[in-house]
Design an enzyme around this catalytic site. Structure first.
Site, mmCIF file in Angstrom:
data_model
loop_
_atom_site.group_PDB
_atom_site.id
_atom_site.type_symbol
_atom_site.label_atom_id
_atom_site.label_comp_id
_atom_site.label_asym_id
_atom_site.label_seq_id
_atom_site.Cartn_x
_atom_site.Cartn_y
_atom_site.Cartn_z
ATOM 1 N N TRP A 32 59.763 -1.078 27.751
ATOM 2 C CA TRP A 32 58.616 -0.140 26.934
ATOM 3 C C TRP A 32 58.443 0.377 28.691
ATOM 4 O O TRP A 32 58.210 -0.284 29.576
ATOM 5 C CB TRP A 32 57.213 -0.550 26.339
ATOM 6 C CG TRP A 32 55.878 0.912 26.344
ATOM 7 C CD1 TRP A 32 56.134 1.949 25.858
ATOM 8 C CD2 TRP A 32 54.823 0.183 27.013
ATOM 9 N NE1 TRP A 32 54.966 2.681 26.143
ATOM 10 C CE2 TRP A 32 53.997 2.263 26.187
ATOM 11 C CE3 TRP A 32 53.961 -0.409 27.385
ATOM 12 C CZ2 TRP A 32 53.087 1.995 26.505
ATOM 13 C CZ3 TRP A 32 52.654 -0.260 27.546
ATOM 14 C CH2 TRP A 32 52.337 1.165 27.500
ATOM 15 N N ASP B 182 52.844 -8.978 24.735
ATOM 16 C CA ASP B 182 53.036 -7.202 24.614
ATOM 17 C C ASP B 182 52.912 -7.480 22.884
ATOM 18 O O ASP B 182 53.921 -7.584 22.165
ATOM 19 C CB ASP B 182 53.546 -6.414 25.105
ATOM 20 C CG ASP B 182 52.736 -5.467 24.849
ATOM 21 O OD1 ASP B 182 51.741 -4.887 24.177
ATOM 22 O OD2 ASP B 182 53.537 -3.868 25.514
ATOM 23 N N LYS C 59 49.304 1.375 15.908
ATOM 24 C CA LYS C 59 49.712 1.440 15.107
ATOM 25 C C LYS C 59 49.603 0.928 13.596
ATOM 26 O O LYS C 59 49.413 2.273 12.686
ATOM 27 C CB LYS C 59 51.656 1.047 15.541
ATOM 28 C CG LYS C 59 51.639 1.438 17.392
ATOM 29 C CD LYS C 59 52.274 3.067 17.159
ATOM 30 C CE LYS C 59 52.964 3.211 18.316
ATOM 31 N NZ LYS C 59 52.212 2.705 19.579
#
Length: 435
Positions: free
Chosen positions: A163, A244, A280
């Site tokens: 990311w 993460d 999300k």
């Protein structure tokens, strides 16, 4: 006495922050970082898509879920929870505790670590509410920067690619990001040999940032057996795991399945922290609701960690926002709402999985597109690395008005039953060199 030099406000600011000064004597010579370039390109991609008037345009750069009509989807369970809050006569707008809403943080810890986690049972799990997953990454990195016993220069290993924001987050707290091999373009899969090799060759007590599930941006995850090997090397080298987790439940449709790697590492006693996001899997992108969980070896250590995290949090945001935490807390602590949430998660995950299957079918069975496309169904989560090169990606944009990043990454959430054939046919033509 030398004459007094009168400086403009711009000059004064330039002397205070020379690297931020846009012009003149204090202009920075530092180039834009790769992570900022990637983020900048995504913003430009979105702007170009919005300005495009072509009726069949497709946006595959978006990092948020869209329904089959390409619309944002408010989860039905979120609507229910919102209605409950609106009708709660005891609801107020007082500050939350510095470390967040206790009912939220405890529920979030059980969700990612497991309700029967030894870390929770032994009082070793320290949980703090954060500004979504980004805030969790920042607070976790800041904590390590200040309190981790670094044997070498402060650095954290990041998967290549990762990311884009990971790089900026680390640099902002004085930690240098270092790449470890992850994606193998030859197989459009995991470079497991390179990954393990770096774990083995890295200095003892190195910190490795790991994507818990649905790797962003590749969609390529280790298998469970590979995760076991990774954990074994991390334990042997006394490394620190920085997880993460932005897609729990969103990846496979199963909250427990997507938390497997994290829970396995806790079970094996790996020193670690976990960054958690509900953007999300709950569709709460704008509510910025997340958590940081740190798992020290003892309860005494956990108490000290909690104290220091409170100090850091106080100086940065003082108190986290309440609305998103209250929504998620209701869902996590009410069995009926939790069941509803599971159904909503499956709706999102299964739609994306169905798009993967249909794209694979179109490319391999109908269009007979050259090459192997099995990676489309082997990858998991929101994103997929198609394996096409930058010039092919640009051709999709220029010729077919299909917007994606230069590295060939697409958001599967941007595909639907109305545009998937158009995308597959366009991709086929680009791969065949017919444009």
């Amino acid at each position: 006495m030398p004459p007094i030099q009168i400086l403009s406000m711009n000059q004064k600011y330039g002397r205070m922050f020379p690297l931020l000064h846009p012009t003149g004597e204090y202009k920075t010579t530092t180039q834009l970082s790769p992570s900022l370039k990637v983020m900048d390109s995504i913003f430009k991609l979105t702007a170009a898509y919005k300005a495009d008037t072509f009726p069949q345009k497709v946006n595959l750069g978006v990092g948020a879920y869209r329904d089959d009509d390409n619309k944002p989807w408010v989860l039905p369970v979120i609507k229910k929870a919102t209605e409950i809050l609106l009708n709660d006569p005891n609801l107020d707008h007082e500050y939350l505790p510095i470390t967040g809403l206790p009912e939220f943080t405890s529920g979030a810890a059980k969700l990612i670590l497991g309700a029967d986690s030894p870390a929770i049972a032994e009082g070793r799990a320290v949980s703090v509410q954060t500004i979504s997953g980004t805030g969790a990454n920042h607070l976790g990195a800041l904590f390590l920067s200040k309190f981790y016993h670094w044997d070498a220069p402060k650095q954290i290993y990041l998967s290549n690619p990762t990311w884009a924001n990971h790089h900026a987050i680390l640099r902002n707290v004085g930690i240098q990001p270092v790449d470890y091999p992850y994606y193998d373009p030859a197989t459009i899969g995991l470079d497991f040999k390179g990954f393990i090799g770096t774990l083995q060759s890295a200095a003892p007590r190195s910190v490795f940032l790991l994507h818990a599930c649905a790797h962003n941006p590749t969609g390529v995850d280790p298998t469970r057996d590979q995760w076991k090997e990774i954990a074994e090397v991390i334990i042997a080298k006394n490394h620190y795991a920085f997880f993460d987790c932005a897609y729990q439940g969103f990846a496979s449709g199963d909250l427990n399945n997507d938390a497997w790697a994290v829970r396995y590492f806790v079970e094996k006693g790996v020193p670690m922290l976990v960054c958690q996001s509900f953007a999300k899997n709950a569709g709460l992108y704008g509510e910025r609701i997340g958590a940081l969980h740190i798992v020290p070896p003892t309860k005494d250590a956990a108490d000290r960690v909690r104290s220091q995290l409170s100090v850091l949090q106080r100086s940065e945001i003082s108190n986290p926002p309440a609305h998103g935490a209250r929504l998620v807390s209701l869902i996590l602590n009410d069995s009926a709402l939790f069941d509803d949430w599971n159904r909503d998660i499956k709706t999102m995950a299964e739609r994306i999985i169905s798009m993967r299957n249909e794209l694979y079918r179109l490319l391999t069975e109908e269009l007979k597109t050259p090459g192997s496309w099995v990676h489309i169904i082997n990858q998991i989560g929101m994103f997929s690395f198609t394996g096409i090169n930058p010039s092919q990606s640009q051709a999709l944009i220029d010729t077919f008005h299909i917007y994606l990043t230069a590295n060939g990454r697409i958001s599967m959430a941007g595909l639907n039953t109305h545009n998937i054939r158009y995308f597959a046919e366009s991709l086929d033509k680009v791969v065949r060199g017919q444009v």
